[in-house]
Scaffold this motif. Sequence first.
Motif, PDB file in Angstrom:
ATOM      1  N   ALA A 164       0.847  -1.201   0.000  1.00  0.00           N
ATOM      2  CA  ALA A 164       0.000   0.000   0.000  1.00  0.00           C
ATOM      3  C   ALA A 164       0.874   1.240   0.000  1.00  0.00           C
ATOM      4  CB  ALA A 164      -0.922   0.017   1.213  1.00  0.00           C
ATOM      5  N   ILE A 165       0.305   2.312  -0.519  1.00  0.00           N
ATOM      6  CA  ILE A 165       0.915   3.640  -0.462  1.00  0.00           C
ATOM      7  C   ILE A 165      -0.131   4.577   0.141  1.00  0.00           C
ATOM      8  CG2 ILE A 165       1.772   5.613  -1.804  1.00  0.00           C
ATOM      9  CD1 ILE A 165       2.821   3.636  -3.874  1.00  0.00           C
ATOM     10  N   TRP A 166       0.305   5.409   1.056  1.00  0.00           N
ATOM     11  CA  TRP A 166      -0.617   6.389   1.617  1.00  0.00           C
ATOM     12  C   TRP A 166       0.045   7.765   1.612  1.00  0.00           C
ATOM     13  CZ3 TRP A 166       1.008   2.024   4.287  1.00  0.00           C
ATOM     14  CH2 TRP A 166       2.018   2.216   5.245  1.00  0.00           C
ATOM     15  N   ALA A 167      -0.777   8.786   1.497  1.00  0.00           N
ATOM     16  CA  ALA A 167      -0.268  10.152   1.402  1.00  0.00           C
ATOM     17  C   ALA A 167      -1.267  11.094   2.047  1.00  0.00           C
ATOM     18  CB  ALA A 167      -0.049  10.540  -0.065  1.00  0.00           C
ATOM     19  N   TYR A 223       5.917   9.572  -4.841  1.00  0.00           N
ATOM     20  CA  TYR A 223       5.049   8.484  -5.281  1.00  0.00           C
ATOM     21  C   TYR A 223       5.731   7.640  -6.359  1.00  0.00           C
ATOM     22  CZ  TYR A 223       1.327   5.912  -7.546  1.00  0.00           C
ATOM     23  OH  TYR A 223       0.581   4.900  -8.104  1.00  0.00           O
ATOM     24  N   SER A 224       6.356   8.297  -7.330  1.00  0.00           N
ATOM     25  CA  SER A 224       6.989   7.576  -8.438  1.00  0.00           C
ATOM     26  C   SER A 224       8.045   6.605  -7.927  1.00  0.00           C
ATOM     27  CB  SER A 224       7.630   8.562  -9.420  1.00  0.00           C
ATOM     28  OG  SER A 224       6.654   9.342 -10.060  1.00  0.00           O
ATOM     29  N   GLN A 266       9.236   0.736  -6.312  1.00  0.00           N
ATOM     30  CA  GLN A 266       9.702  -0.269  -5.348  1.00  0.00           C
ATOM     31  C   GLN A 266       8.675  -1.367  -5.183  1.00  0.00           C
ATOM     32  OE1 GLN A 266      12.922   0.472  -4.579  1.00  0.00           O
ATOM     33  NE2 GLN A 266      12.301   2.209  -5.854  1.00  0.00           N
ATOM     34  N   LEU A 267       7.415  -1.002  -5.191  1.00  0.00           N
ATOM     35  CA  LEU A 267       6.366  -1.998  -5.014  1.00  0.00           C
ATOM     36  C   LEU A 267       6.182  -2.855  -6.268  1.00  0.00           C
ATOM     37  CD1 LEU A 267       3.658   0.021  -3.059  1.00  0.00           C
ATOM     38  CD2 LEU A 267       5.646  -1.206  -2.194  1.00  0.00           C
ATOM     39  N   LEU A 268       6.307  -2.230  -7.438  1.00  0.00           N
ATOM     40  CA  LEU A 268       6.142  -2.965  -8.692  1.00  0.00           C
ATOM     41  C   LEU A 268       7.278  -3.949  -8.933  1.00  0.00           C
ATOM     42  CD1 LEU A 268       4.941  -0.117 -11.084  1.00  0.00           C
ATOM     43  CD2 LEU A 268       3.573  -2.003 -10.191  1.00  0.00           C
TER      44      LEU A 268
END
Length: 264
Positions: A183-186, A254-255, A260-262
């Motif tokens: 997950a990414i949160w902002a 974000y980029s 890193q997640l991909l």
Amino acid sequence: MNELNQADKTLHSLAQLIALTGMQWLPILADDSQTNMAWNSKLHRLEGRPFVCKGQQVRLVINTTTFTFYFVDDLEQVLASFLPENRTPVDAAAWWKHQMQTWGISEIRAVNYQLDQDPVDPQTVYKPTGLTEWTTWRTIANTALQQLNGWSGRASEVRIWPHHFDTGIYYSQTDANGQEKAAIWAGYAIADALCNEPYFYLSGYNSMQPIDFASAPALSVGEWRTTSDWNGALLPISASKNAESIAVFFQESYSWLDKQLLNR
């Protein structure tokens, strides 16, 4: 900055009653989103999620222009109101509880979190300090996060969460079984142990392997922080020169994190 921080404390305190309202009237969800709220930048008010009471849609809102706390129906008719200025959190809670009892709620269901401390001491009176600046920054945060939704191609509600009182979005990545794997949160956070002023942030996690935030390249705006308690990108509002700089902060952080997640 002190006035803005004070406004955060004042509204954080009052927002607890919006969260409690959601706990009484809405289904309890796994992410506790029944307790969160939206910032309506057009009407200058914090708005809880609508619930049905006596056959009509009702929501509890805080108007930051008039500094008024009230229940409103879907026709914008005020059903009950409270003026917080020079009143205490104890007074506000008593008004709210009386309204719940009037509508048939006798046993109050508590929220599923605990604040480290009261944002405003229960016996200290509320003052409408810093609300104009607060309105400005929350509107900027709404816009920046909506832009990140569009730029990233992901979708997430922009909501204010009552526990930490941050404006945030959350992007979940799931596996073939529908289980979250990353997950990414902002968002935009109030002053805390990480930063003594409000700040923009972005972070994330991967369940398969820890993310090496220390290896992230320097950002054009803001910085990466790696501590024992928190890892991610951070941009204090004092370093946020304009809307473009905030957009650059979110896009760059974000980029890198998305890659890193991909790659896992």
